[in-house]
Design an enzyme around this catalytic site. Structure first.
Site, PDB file in Angstrom:
ATOM      1  N   GLU A 363     -64.548 -16.920   5.814  1.00  0.00           N
ATOM      2  CA  GLU A 363     -63.250 -16.622   5.164  1.00  0.00           C
ATOM      3  C   GLU A 363     -62.185 -17.667   5.538  1.00  0.00           C
ATOM      4  O   GLU A 363     -60.998 -17.348   5.674  1.00  0.00           O
ATOM      5  CB  GLU A 363     -62.826 -15.173   5.433  1.00  0.00           C
ATOM      6  CG  GLU A 363     -63.903 -14.217   4.937  1.00  0.00           C
ATOM      7  CD  GLU A 363     -63.475 -12.849   4.548  1.00  0.00           C
ATOM      8  OE1 GLU A 363     -62.280 -12.639   4.309  1.00  0.00           O
ATOM      9  OE2 GLU A 363     -64.361 -11.979   4.453  1.00  0.00           O
TER      10      GLU A 363
HETATM   11  N1  CAA Z   1     -51.943 -17.704  -3.592  1.00  0.00           N
HETATM   12  C1  CAA Z   1     -51.701 -18.155  -4.836  1.00  0.00           C
HETATM   13  N2  CAA Z   1     -51.970 -19.424  -5.230  1.00  0.00           N
HETATM   14  C2  CAA Z   1     -52.504 -20.249  -4.319  1.00  0.00           C
HETATM   15  C3  CAA Z   1     -52.792 -19.840  -2.993  1.00  0.00           C
HETATM   16  C4  CAA Z   1     -52.484 -18.496  -2.652  1.00  0.00           C
HETATM   17  N3  CAA Z   1     -52.715 -18.010  -1.425  1.00  0.00           N
HETATM   18  N4  CAA Z   1     -53.304 -20.886  -2.317  1.00  0.00           N
HETATM   19  C5  CAA Z   1     -53.351 -21.923  -3.179  1.00  0.00           C
HETATM   20  N5  CAA Z   1     -52.859 -21.540  -4.386  1.00  0.00           N
HETATM   21  C6  CAA Z   1     -52.689 -22.345  -5.580  1.00  0.00           C
HETATM   22  C7  CAA Z   1     -51.767 -23.526  -5.281  1.00  0.00           C
HETATM   23  O1  CAA Z   1     -50.412 -23.177  -5.421  1.00  0.00           O
HETATM   24  C8  CAA Z   1     -52.222 -24.535  -6.313  1.00  0.00           C
HETATM   25  O2  CAA Z   1     -51.637 -24.228  -7.560  1.00  0.00           O
HETATM   26  P1  CAA Z   1     -50.856 -25.369  -8.429  1.00  0.00           P
HETATM   27  O3  CAA Z   1     -51.926 -26.381  -8.769  1.00  0.00           O
HETATM   28  O4  CAA Z   1     -50.344 -24.627  -9.605  1.00  0.00           O
HETATM   29  O5  CAA Z   1     -49.806 -25.951  -7.539  1.00  0.00           O
HETATM   30  C9  CAA Z   1     -53.717 -24.267  -6.451  1.00  0.00           C
HETATM   31  O6  CAA Z   1     -53.931 -22.930  -5.977  1.00  0.00           O
HETATM   32  C10 CAA Z   1     -54.565 -25.210  -5.637  1.00  0.00           C
HETATM   33  O7  CAA Z   1     -54.151 -25.088  -4.302  1.00  0.00           O
HETATM   34  P2  CAA Z   1     -54.182 -26.291  -3.264  1.00  0.00           P
HETATM   35  O8  CAA Z   1     -53.665 -27.526  -3.922  1.00  0.00           O
HETATM   36  O9  CAA Z   1     -53.527 -25.808  -2.025  1.00  0.00           O
HETATM   37  O10 CAA Z   1     -55.774 -26.467  -3.079  1.00  0.00           O
HETATM   38  P3  CAA Z   1     -56.582 -27.285  -1.991  1.00  0.00           P
HETATM   39  O11 CAA Z   1     -57.733 -27.915  -2.681  1.00  0.00           O
HETATM   40  O12 CAA Z   1     -55.673 -28.135  -1.181  1.00  0.00           O
HETATM   41  O13 CAA Z   1     -57.221 -26.099  -1.087  1.00  0.00           O
HETATM   42  C11 CAA Z   1     -57.298 -24.528   0.706  1.00  0.00           C
HETATM   43  C12 CAA Z   1     -56.467 -25.179  -0.403  1.00  0.00           C
HETATM   44  C13 CAA Z   1     -56.321 -23.604   1.431  1.00  0.00           C
HETATM   45  C14 CAA Z   1     -57.862 -25.536   1.675  1.00  0.00           C
HETATM   46  C15 CAA Z   1     -58.427 -23.701   0.055  1.00  0.00           C
HETATM   47  O14 CAA Z   1     -59.380 -24.534  -0.555  1.00  0.00           O
HETATM   48  C16 CAA Z   1     -59.157 -22.785   1.038  1.00  0.00           C
HETATM   49  O15 CAA Z   1     -58.639 -21.715   1.407  1.00  0.00           O
HETATM   50  N6  CAA Z   1     -60.373 -23.173   1.458  1.00  0.00           N
HETATM   51  C17 CAA Z   1     -61.209 -22.291   2.296  1.00  0.00           C
HETATM   52  C18 CAA Z   1     -62.049 -21.409   1.438  1.00  0.00           C
HETATM   53  C19 CAA Z   1     -62.551 -20.214   2.195  1.00  0.00           C
HETATM   54  O16 CAA Z   1     -61.808 -19.506   2.865  1.00  0.00           O
HETATM   55  N7  CAA Z   1     -63.835 -19.920   2.021  1.00  0.00           N
HETATM   56  C20 CAA Z   1     -64.412 -18.760   2.600  1.00  0.00           C
HETATM   57  C21 CAA Z   1     -65.552 -18.309   1.768  1.00  0.00           C
HETATM   58  S1  CAA Z   1     -65.613 -16.612   1.434  1.00  0.00           S
HETATM   59  C22 CAA Z   1     -66.417 -15.886   2.749  1.00  0.00           C
HETATM   60  O17 CAA Z   1     -66.566 -16.434   3.794  1.00  0.00           O
HETATM   61  C23 CAA Z   1     -66.793 -14.499   2.444  1.00  0.00           C
HETATM   62  C24 CAA Z   1     -67.880 -13.900   3.218  1.00  0.00           C
HETATM   63  O18 CAA Z   1     -68.942 -13.644   2.701  1.00  0.00           O
HETATM   64  C25 CAA Z   1     -67.601 -13.432   4.608  1.00  0.00           C
END
Ligand code: CAA
Length: 380
Positions: A363
């Site tokens: 996550e």
């Molecule tokens: N709420 C709403 N919108 C959001 C947001 C949020 N929390 N976070 C990002 N966005 C939006 C941004 O505003 C952006 O929109 P615009 O293009 O309109 O400006 C768009 O989404 C893209 O966001 P970023 O430019 O910030 O994207 P990024 O490529 O830089 O990535 C990141 C951001 C935070 C690194 C994200 O990729 C991330 O969280 N990565 C980790 C993924 C993760 O947690 N994976 C876990 C897998 S699930 C799991 O583990 C489940 C299980 O089985 C236990």
């Protein structure tokens, strides 16, 4: 400011504690060794309302708040983090995702069964080349009018083999980047949807983790969640709540290890006295107690933010970052306090140490939490 729990919260916590002690504890070592999914225990947790903790009762849920959710997660995780991750993914990724963003028809068809534990849910975002970099989805969902065709691979999916309902994130238009991603509800047994072998893991070995393969899987358009292009935001918003659950899981693992270490240190004698009387051990216990309390405040604050309707992207990331660090560091210390016995399965702390590691990875890794936190403070 009020740091006390309400009577209702205390009752909920005590019910979860009682369940963990009487039902999860017997057999937890064997399930870890055999990598056995706790089917019967999931049914029992469902009967207690733990599979749909925050879901509205009109969809079969328990209608509790996020504070109740973290109290339950902490108690389950003190004993069995494999069982608690099944609860966490079902609650905060799958049930919440559908309840907050699904259509009425989707809620009626899927949410009620998920909230009552009749179905189990899985959340499918990670891929071989898109773990932390979640926008780089290679799985495609091609729009064919009244349906989509999904192709691709998903990795490390919790409850991957056992789930009935899968939330699948896929790219529908590569040129639109994160705005070209959608989320779909895919049912187990859909033609072309295959489950790979179960992963042989370091920790949370009782949970069921798989790679999934989608070969021309046909999904009706009504199974898309939200407007076209909402999938990445859906995943991020849902994961913010998921991170509260994993933070509470980390807190529970740390608290469980601490309680075992404290008890052991009061029984085990060395150099003519119980080892808790040696400053080397007493100071470790003091650090554990202090840092676990700090982690609990962060976890509670994130849950409170969710209950108040505040934005909880940053508070959930802070809670997960810190609680998972505390879990990792203090489970290692708990093993150290147990000495040679800490290395032996029957003392439980070696399992808690192995289970702690995943809380810094899934996550969103700790590094991803720092991205979320730093972007929030710089933006604000
Ligand atoms: N709420 C709403 N919108 C959001 C947001 C949020 N929390 N976070 C990002 N966005 C939006 C941004 O505003 C952006 O929109 P615009 O293009 O309109 O400006 C768009 O989404 C893209 O966001 P970023 O430019 O910030 O994207 P990024 O490529 O830089 O990535 C990141 C951001 C935070 C690194 C994200 O990729 C991330 O969280 N990565 C980790 C993924 C993760 O947690 N994976 C876990 C897998 S699930 C799991 O583990 C489940 C299980 O089985 C236990």
């Amino acid at each position: 400011m009020d740091f006390s729990l309400s009577e209702e919260h205390i009752m909920i916590r005590d019910a979860a504690r009682e369940f963990a002690q009487t039902e999860l504890l017997p057999g937890v070592i064997e399930r870890d060794i055999k990598q056995e999914f706790p089917d019967a225990l999931v049914r029992k947790m469902a009967n207690l309302g733990f599979m749909g903790i925050m879901v509205d009762p009109k969809y079969g849920g328990s209608g509790m708040d996020a504070i109740s959710y973290v109290l339950i997660m902490e108690e389950l995780s003190k004993i069995d983090a494999s069982a608690s991750v099944i609860v966490s993914v079902n609650n905060s990724l799958v049930c919440y995702g559908i309840e907050a963003y699904g259509t009425e028809a989707q809620k009626e068809k899927y949410l009620t069964k998920l909230a009552t534990g009749e179905s189990i849910g899985a959340f499918c975002l990670s891929e071989p080349e898109a773990g932390s970099d979640a926008t780089s989805q290679k799985t495609t969902a091609i729009d064919k009018g009244d349906h989509y065709i999904i192709n691709g691979t998903k990795n490390w999916i919790t409850s991957g083999g056992r789930a009935d309902v899968y939330l699948v994130i896929a790219q529908t238009d590569r040129h639109k980047g994160s705005h070209g991603i959608n989320a779909f509800i895919v049912e187990k047994g859909t033609e072309g949807f295959h489950t790979g072998p179960k992963e042989d893991k370091l920790g949370i070995r009782g949970s069921d983790t798989h790679t999934l393969q989608f070969n021309d899987v046909k999904v009706p358009k009504e199974n898309r969640i939200g407007d076209d292009g909402f999938g990445f935001r859906f995943a991020m918003k849902t994961l913010s709540g998921g991170r509260i659950g994993i933070a509470a899981q980390a807190l529970g693992i740390a608290q469980g290890a601490y309680e075992l270490a404290l008890k052991y240190s009061k029984e085990r004698k060395a150099f003519g006295t119980e080892i808790c009387n040696h400053q080397a051990i007493a100071f470790k216990l003091a650090d554990m107690h202090t840092e676990i309390a700090a982690a609990r405040h962060l976890v509670m604050k994130a849950a409170w933010d969710k209950d108040q309707g505040n934005n909880y992207d940053m508070s959930s990331a802070m809670a997960k970052l810190y609680a998972s660090k505390v879990a990792m560091e203090h489970t290692v210390e708990a093993v150290q306090i147990h000495g040679g016995n800490g290395f032996v399965k029957e003392y439980h702390v070696e399992r808690l140490m192995r289970d702690a590691k995943i809380t810094q990875i899934y996550e969103g890794t700790s590094e991803i939490q720092k991205i979320v936190i730093s972007r929030s403070i710089i933006r604000d």
